[in-house]
Design a protein around this motif. Structure first.
Motif, short mmCIF file in Angstrom:
data_model
loop_
_atom_site.label_atom_id
_atom_site.label_comp_id
_atom_site.label_asym_id
_atom_site.label_seq_id
_atom_site.Cartn_x
_atom_site.Cartn_y
_atom_site.Cartn_z
N THR A 106 0.75 -1.07 0.29
CA THR A 106 0.03 0.01 0.29
C THR A 106 0.86 1.63 0.18
O THR A 106 2.16 1.43 1.04
N GLU A 107 0.56 2.21 -0.43
CA GLU A 107 1.48 3.01 -1.41
C GLU A 107 0.28 4.53 -1.85
O GLU A 107 -0.25 4.97 -2.30
N ALA A 108 0.40 5.53 -0.47
CA ALA A 108 -0.72 6.58 -0.88
C ALA A 108 0.25 7.61 -1.98
O ALA A 108 1.76 7.45 -2.46
N PRO A 109 -0.93 8.13 -2.90
CA PRO A 109 -0.26 8.93 -3.45
C PRO A 109 0.04 10.20 -3.26
O PRO A 109 -0.71 10.52 -2.49
N TYR A 110 0.45 10.43 -4.59
CA TYR A 110 1.19 12.13 -4.69
C TYR A 110 -0.17 13.04 -4.58
O TYR A 110 -1.08 12.55 -5.61
N CYS A 111 -0.77 14.01 -3.98
CA CYS A 111 -2.28 14.88 -3.94
C CYS A 111 -1.37 16.68 -4.31
O CYS A 111 -0.57 16.83 -3.30
N ALA A 112 -2.11 17.87 -4.56
CA ALA A 112 -2.53 18.25 -4.47
C ALA A 112 -3.70 18.75 -3.45
O ALA A 112 -5.04 18.41 -3.87
N ILE A 113 -3.56 19.52 -2.67
CA ILE A 113 -4.79 20.32 -1.82
C ILE A 113 -5.16 21.38 -2.06
O ILE A 113 -4.33 22.80 -1.71
N LEU A 114 -6.51 21.98 -1.48
CA LEU A 114 -6.60 23.14 -1.71
C LEU A 114 -7.96 23.19 -0.47
O LEU A 114 -9.18 23.42 -0.83
N MET A 115 -8.31 24.17 0.14
CA MET A 115 -8.39 24.05 1.37
C MET A 115 -9.48 25.55 1.53
O MET A 115 -8.90 26.97 0.87
N GLU A 116 -10.58 25.59 1.55
CA GLU A 116 -11.46 26.93 1.34
C GLU A 116 -11.94 27.65 2.25
O GLU A 116 -12.90 27.05 2.99
N TYR A 131 2.06 19.39 -2.75
CA TYR A 131 2.66 18.54 -2.48
C TYR A 131 2.68 17.48 -1.79
O TYR A 131 3.22 17.72 -1.15
N GLY A 132 2.02 16.50 -2.05
CA GLY A 132 1.78 15.46 -0.36
C GLY A 132 1.35 14.56 -0.47
O GLY A 132 0.70 14.11 -1.26
N VAL A 133 1.25 13.27 0.62
CA VAL A 133 0.19 12.69 0.83
C VAL A 133 -0.57 12.76 2.28
O VAL A 133 0.52 13.04 3.13
N PHE A 134 -1.53 11.70 2.63
CA PHE A 134 -2.74 11.82 3.31
C PHE A 134 -2.39 10.60 4.12
O PHE A 134 -1.48 9.22 3.74
N SER A 135 -2.27 10.33 5.32
CA SER A 135 -1.99 9.42 6.08
C SER A 135 -3.11 9.00 7.00
O SER A 135 -4.06 9.63 7.23
N LEU A 136 -3.18 7.61 7.27
CA LEU A 136 -4.25 7.87 8.59
C LEU A 136 -3.98 6.36 9.56
O LEU A 136 -3.93 5.17 9.26
N ASP A 137 -3.59 6.88 10.18
CA ASP A 137 -2.67 5.92 11.67
C ASP A 137 -3.59 4.97 12.31
O ASP A 137 -2.66 4.21 13.13
N ALA A 138 -4.71 5.99 12.46
CA ALA A 138 -5.15 4.95 13.67
C ALA A 138 -7.12 4.71 13.26
O ALA A 138 -7.51 5.48 12.96
#
Length: 212
Positions: A106-116, A131-138
């Motif tokens: 399992t490898e999270a893809p790189y993403c861009a994000i925009l918060m509004e 540019y970055g990656v998401f993680s959900l640890d718990a």
């Protein structure tokens, strides 16, 4: 004004693995409180300023090292994140029957994000990460309390940012920020962060909304 009021929308643009210049992997995922498509609760940014360090010379503080950023990340709380979106941004796999799998590959893809959000003047306020990656640890499960009303718990996602790998004026950038009503400025931040003007090369089954 730097006051942000509310958290209206999060737009996530996944990228294809190993493609430079960056290529969009399907349409953007939009989480904005629509029924059965999740809603944003909070976002906390940290690490966007480098810790200042004083360098001594001739028995005095000669220079303050302060260039660059620290370790930028965003801690999100999301309510009712759709499974398809979660599968996509965390790099998990899902069977035809809808079973989600996570393992050593399992490898999270790189993403861009925009918060509004909005500022105190009522204008739109954007904060984007290139540019970055998401993680959900718990993951937590909790008993239902007898006689108590059910209150769903928020999911906690972490977005760990990296420098923009593309060439050009915004290479090496981590964050973009704008608040106001200028339509050209709004288009600029969406184009530069989300590649909004670039047509996605494939339809993303995890798409949960329309780009705004």
């Amino acid at each position: 004004m730097a006051i942000n009021i509310g958290f209206k929308r999060l737009t996530i643009q996944p990228f294809k693995k190993g493609k430079f210049p960056l290529e969009k992997d399907g349409e953007a995922i939009v989480i904005e409180g629509k029924a059965d498509n999740g809603g944003m609760v909070s976002a906390e940014l940290s690490g966007i300023a480098k810790e200042a360090k004083t360098v001594s010379a001739s028995n005095t503080g000669y220079y303050i090292s302060r260039k660059g950023v620290g370790e930028p990340k965003v801690e999100f709380e999301v309510l009712d994140l759709p499974v398809a979106a979660e599968t996509k941004i965390l790099g998990r796999t899902q069977s035809e029957k809808g079973v989600q799998y996570t393992g050593e590959s399992t490898e999270a893809p790189y993403c861009a994000i925009l918060m509004e959000s909005n500022n105190a003047s009522g204008d739109v306020a954007f904060v984007g990460m290139f540019y970055g990656v998401f993680s959900l640890d718990a993951l937590s499960l909790k008993t239902e309390e007898v006689g108590a009303d059910f209150e769903p718990e928020n999911e906690k996602l972490t977005f760990t940012a990296a420098a923009n790998p593309t060439t050009g004026d915004y290479q090496g950038m981590y964050m973009a920020k704008y608040a106001g009503k200028d339509t050209e400025a709004i288009k600029e931040i969406k184009d530069n962060v989300l590649l909004a003007s670039v047509v996605a090369s494939s339809q993303d089954p995890g798409h949960t909304g329309e780009q705004h």
